[in-house]
Design a protein around this motif. Structure first.
Motif, mmCIF file in Angstrom:
data_model
loop_
_atom_site.group_PDB
_atom_site.id
_atom_site.type_symbol
_atom_site.label_atom_id
_atom_site.label_comp_id
_atom_site.label_asym_id
_atom_site.label_seq_id
_atom_site.Cartn_x
_atom_site.Cartn_y
_atom_site.Cartn_z
ATOM 1 N N GLY A 195 -8.165 -28.736 34.765
ATOM 2 C CA GLY A 195 -9.238 -27.996 34.316
ATOM 3 C C GLY A 195 -9.982 -28.085 33.244
ATOM 4 O O GLY A 195 -9.469 -29.516 32.301
ATOM 5 N N LEU A 196 -10.835 -27.564 32.836
ATOM 6 C CA LEU A 196 -11.724 -28.032 31.128
ATOM 7 C C LEU A 196 -11.681 -26.020 30.353
ATOM 8 O O LEU A 196 -12.212 -25.670 31.297
ATOM 9 N N ASP A 197 -11.727 -26.718 29.650
ATOM 10 C CA ASP A 197 -11.660 -26.237 28.310
ATOM 11 C C ASP A 197 -12.639 -25.977 27.273
ATOM 12 O O ASP A 197 -12.353 -27.337 26.670
ATOM 13 N N TYR A 198 -13.938 -25.098 27.174
ATOM 14 C CA TYR A 198 -14.541 -25.934 26.055
ATOM 15 C C TYR A 198 -14.891 -24.997 25.287
ATOM 16 O O TYR A 198 -16.081 -24.763 24.932
ATOM 17 N N ARG A 199 -14.213 -24.773 24.981
ATOM 18 C CA ARG A 199 -13.948 -23.091 23.840
ATOM 19 C C ARG A 199 -13.964 -24.418 22.066
ATOM 20 O O ARG A 199 -13.593 -25.790 22.462
ATOM 21 N N ASN A 200 -14.369 -23.753 21.798
ATOM 22 C CA ASN A 200 -14.387 -24.200 19.964
ATOM 23 C C ASN A 200 -15.822 -25.908 20.118
ATOM 24 O O ASN A 200 -15.243 -26.275 19.103
ATOM 25 N N LYS A 201 -16.763 -25.949 20.239
ATOM 26 C CA LYS A 201 -17.364 -26.667 20.638
ATOM 27 C C LYS A 201 -16.464 -28.388 20.978
ATOM 28 O O LYS A 201 -17.142 -28.915 20.588
ATOM 29 N N THR A 202 -15.818 -28.365 22.066
ATOM 30 C CA THR A 202 -14.984 -29.110 22.826
ATOM 31 C C THR A 202 -14.795 -29.186 24.217
ATOM 32 O O THR A 202 -14.052 -27.842 24.597
ATOM 33 N N THR A 203 -14.575 -30.302 24.852
ATOM 34 C CA THR A 203 -14.338 -30.313 25.842
ATOM 35 C C THR A 203 -13.267 -31.074 26.286
ATOM 36 O O THR A 203 -13.209 -32.026 25.723
ATOM 37 N N ASN A 204 -12.031 -30.194 26.684
ATOM 38 C CA ASN A 204 -10.316 -30.620 26.837
ATOM 39 C C ASN A 204 -10.323 -30.730 27.982
ATOM 40 O O ASN A 204 -10.559 -29.216 28.620
ATOM 41 N N MET A 205 -9.704 -31.420 29.000
ATOM 42 C CA MET A 205 -9.345 -31.263 29.728
ATOM 43 C C MET A 205 -7.917 -31.273 30.641
ATOM 44 O O MET A 205 -7.023 -31.876 29.296
ATOM 45 N N TYR A 206 -6.873 -30.161 31.487
ATOM 46 C CA TYR A 206 -5.567 -30.407 31.215
ATOM 47 C C TYR A 206 -4.964 -29.651 32.182
ATOM 48 O O TYR A 206 -6.507 -29.907 33.636
ATOM 49 N N LEU A 207 -4.008 -29.864 33.060
ATOM 50 C CA LEU A 207 -3.266 -29.973 33.824
ATOM 51 C C LEU A 207 -3.221 -28.402 34.199
ATOM 52 O O LEU A 207 -2.089 -27.702 33.435
ATOM 53 N N LYS A 208 -3.862 -28.047 35.351
ATOM 54 C CA LYS A 208 -3.185 -26.344 35.991
ATOM 55 C C LYS A 208 -3.407 -26.019 37.087
ATOM 56 O O LYS A 208 -3.313 -27.704 38.119
ATOM 57 N N GLN A 209 -2.296 -24.776 37.899
ATOM 58 C CA GLN A 209 -2.408 -25.009 38.678
ATOM 59 C C GLN A 209 -3.097 -24.673 39.494
ATOM 60 O O GLN A 209 -4.624 -24.918 39.303
ATOM 61 N N THR A 210 -3.118 -24.608 40.805
ATOM 62 C CA THR A 210 -4.238 -24.658 42.162
ATOM 63 C C THR A 210 -5.199 -23.089 41.893
ATOM 64 O O THR A 210 -4.312 -22.448 40.774
ATOM 65 N N LYS A 211 -5.900 -23.443 42.555
ATOM 66 C CA LYS A 211 -7.268 -22.384 42.362
ATOM 67 C C LYS A 211 -6.056 -20.783 42.386
ATOM 68 O O LYS A 211 -6.327 -19.338 41.947
ATOM 69 N N THR A 212 -5.842 -20.881 43.697
ATOM 70 C CA THR A 212 -4.660 -19.707 44.495
ATOM 71 C C THR A 212 -3.791 -20.072 44.935
ATOM 72 O O THR A 212 -3.668 -21.685 44.917
ATOM 73 N N GLY A 213 -2.943 -19.125 44.900
ATOM 74 C CA GLY A 213 -1.812 -19.403 45.860
ATOM 75 C C GLY A 213 -1.573 -20.648 47.070
ATOM 76 O O GLY A 213 -0.972 -21.254 47.347
ATOM 77 N N SER A 214 -2.760 -19.938 47.772
ATOM 78 C CA SER A 214 -2.962 -20.664 49.491
ATOM 79 C C SER A 214 -3.213 -21.765 48.355
ATOM 80 O O SER A 214 -3.647 -22.806 49.721
ATOM 81 N N SER A 215 -4.192 -21.997 47.814
ATOM 82 C CA SER A 215 -4.744 -23.198 47.583
ATOM 83 C C SER A 215 -3.765 -24.594 47.357
ATOM 84 O O SER A 215 -4.231 -25.653 47.576
ATOM 85 N N ASN A 216 -2.041 -24.026 47.259
ATOM 86 C CA ASN A 216 -1.504 -25.043 47.233
ATOM 87 C C ASN A 216 -1.164 -25.234 48.902
ATOM 88 O O ASN A 216 -0.556 -24.212 49.418
ATOM 89 N N ARG A 217 -1.328 -26.422 49.259
ATOM 90 C CA ARG A 217 -1.261 -26.720 50.925
ATOM 91 C C ARG A 217 -0.245 -28.211 51.169
ATOM 92 O O ARG A 217 -0.959 -29.140 50.281
ATOM 93 N N ILE A 218 0.103 -28.775 52.601
ATOM 94 C CA ILE A 218 -0.670 -29.759 52.348
ATOM 95 C C ILE A 218 -1.074 -30.238 54.029
ATOM 96 O O ILE A 218 -0.550 -28.962 55.012
ATOM 97 N N ILE A 219 -1.916 -31.279 54.148
ATOM 98 C CA ILE A 219 -3.043 -31.279 54.723
ATOM 99 C C ILE A 219 -2.642 -32.415 55.416
ATOM 100 O O ILE A 219 -2.546 -33.596 55.435
ATOM 101 N N SER A 220 -3.248 -32.838 57.348
ATOM 102 C CA SER A 220 -2.946 -33.987 57.369
ATOM 103 C C SER A 220 -4.559 -35.413 56.857
ATOM 104 O O SER A 220 -5.499 -34.571 56.438
ATOM 105 N N LEU A 221 -4.490 -36.734 57.072
ATOM 106 C CA LEU A 221 -5.505 -37.263 56.787
ATOM 107 C C LEU A 221 -5.488 -38.000 57.939
ATOM 108 O O LEU A 221 -4.441 -38.778 58.661
ATOM 109 N N ASP A 222 -6.397 -38.352 58.452
ATOM 110 C CA ASP A 222 -7.433 -39.534 59.319
ATOM 111 C C ASP A 222 -7.014 -41.257 58.968
ATOM 112 O O ASP A 222 -6.814 -41.069 57.688
ATOM 113 N N ASN A 223 -6.888 -41.837 59.878
ATOM 114 C CA ASN A 223 -6.176 -42.957 60.004
ATOM 115 C C ASN A 223 -7.011 -44.157 58.858
ATOM 116 O O ASN A 223 -6.487 -44.431 57.747
ATOM 117 N N LYS A 224 -8.141 -44.184 59.706
ATOM 118 C CA LYS A 224 -9.171 -44.709 58.478
ATOM 119 C C LYS A 224 -9.232 -44.584 56.972
ATOM 120 O O LYS A 224 -9.976 -44.884 56.035
#
Length: 386
Positions: free
Chosen positions: A238-267
């Motif tokens: 996430g981005l926190d750009y209050r106080n005229k600075t931009t800070n990056m931080y680790l957060k939860q996914t957008k919604t509960g359903s955003s937590n997921r496991i997906i398949s990946l193709d070979n290539k």
């Protein structure tokens, strides 16, 4: 009570009256209300009679009188204290920006009870004409009025009679579709295949998973299961750009359903393995590390800008897709491939893969995909079957 006449700046006559409401129980001072703006003494007298009746019913308490004086800015400051405890920093940063840069400068000094549906509709129409996000400012202002109604500062919410205006700010409207078809995606990835491995891996993974910008930056190598061809998405940047600075931080996914496991193709897995062998080592095991732990959001944007300058005129149709457009591309192509193989649209599967909390967003993308199919059918019919 006899209405008093006064003149407006333009010379027109108006009438006002004063009415005794009661005494402040603490200070003992009289509480006098003044109502003005009446076009005739009869109109003022009728209003006076109504207020007398309301006074007899006990409508004018210290609490109700205090509520009459509450301004939009005062209400915002009160609402903000509660709102700040319920949302992520990135959402709070965005909300504060909307209020401080747009909403409060426009109506911050106005009293909440004085704003009518007509005024709010005009304001929303004006914002929609000024900026693409103008309608969004109105949505956040509506939240504030709902808060005012909840706390009995207003009885009826004037926003109930306000309608969403049509987006008329043509300067900000996108003139091109923000997604690629299968042939365009092939050319897009062919371009990146000639570039540095981290860039190629980034765009390949984005196009073949539909991850959000924050989700792909938060990935660690532990999220990849190369044996089972799986990728776990359970966090975002996430981005926190209050106080005229931009800070990056680790957060939860957008919604509960955003937590997921997906398949990946070979290539895609092969490309990611090739990148892993040369990827910079870091304490947090992040796939795309940056100077401040995570790679900056602007880095992929700069990659795209450079691509747009280098592409030949024959590939001009690739120049308009954005990072979010690649997410849209992924979903659209899944629908198109299903149709091409005579299978039913995998709406629920695509919803789960993209992490949409509501199927409505998935259906909007499906509508785009089917519209493209209808265009193809129309072209065939117009050209004939010969």
């Amino acid at each position: 009570m006899k209405p008093q006449k006064y003149k407006l700046k333009n010379g027109e006559d108006r009438w006002l009256f004063q009415i005794f409401i009661g005494r402040n129980p603490i200070t003992g001072k009289q509480i006098i209300k003044t109502k003005s703006g009446f076009k005739s003494p009869i109109e003022a007298t009728i209003a006076y009679a109504k207020m007398l009746e309301e006074r007899e019913k006990g409508s004018y308490t210290l609490e109700s009188l205090a509520a009459e004086k509450v301004t939009i800015e005062t209400l915002y400051n009160q609402w903000h204290e509660e709102y700040a405890q319920s949302v992520e920093m990135s959402t709070l940063s965005k909300t504060e920006s909307y209020y401080k840069n747009h909403i409060l400068p426009a109506i911050g000094s106005r009293k909440v009870r004085d704003l009518t549906s007509g005024e709010l509709q005009s304001l929303l129409n004006k914002w929609a004409a000024q900026a693409k996000s103008g309608v969004v400012w109105g949505q956040y202002l509506k939240q504030l009025f709902s808060y005012a109604q909840l706390h009995e500062i207003i009885i009826k919410n004037p926003f109930d009679a306000v309608t969403r205006p049509k987006q008329i700010n043509t300067k900000s409207e996108r003139k091109f579709e923000n997604f690629l078809n299968s042939e365009q995606l092939s050319r897009f990835l062919e371009y990146w295949e000639t570039k540095k491995v981290p860039q190629y891996a980034y765009f390949r993974l984005l196009a073949y998973t539909g991850l959000r910008r924050g989700e792909i930056l938060a990935l660690t190598w532990d999220d990849f299961d190369f044996q089972r061809h799986r990728l776990t998405i359970n966090k975002s940047v996430g981005l926190d750009y209050r106080n005229k600075t931009t800070n990056m931080y680790l957060k939860q996914t957008k919604t509960g359903s955003s937590n997921r496991i997906i398949s990946l193709d070979n290539k895609t897995l092969e490309i990611m393995k090739a990148y892993q062998s040369i990827a910079p080592k870091n304490v947090n095991n992040i796939v795309w590390p940056g100077k401040h732990v995570y790679m900056d959001f602007n880095v992929p944007e700069r990659w795209l800008q450079k691509m747009r300058k280098e592409l030949p005129e024959s590939d001009s149709d690739l120049k308009h897709v954005t990072l979010h457009g690649l997410r849209h591309t992924h979903a659209t192509l899944l629908f198109e491939q299903a149709a091409r193989h005579g299978k039913a649209a995998p709406i629920k599967a695509v919803q789960k893969r993209l992490g949409h909390a509501d199927v409505t967003m998935t259906l909007q993308i499906y509508t785009h995909a089917t519209s493209r199919e209808n265009d193809i059918v129309d072209d065939i019919l117009n050209d004939g079957f010969d």
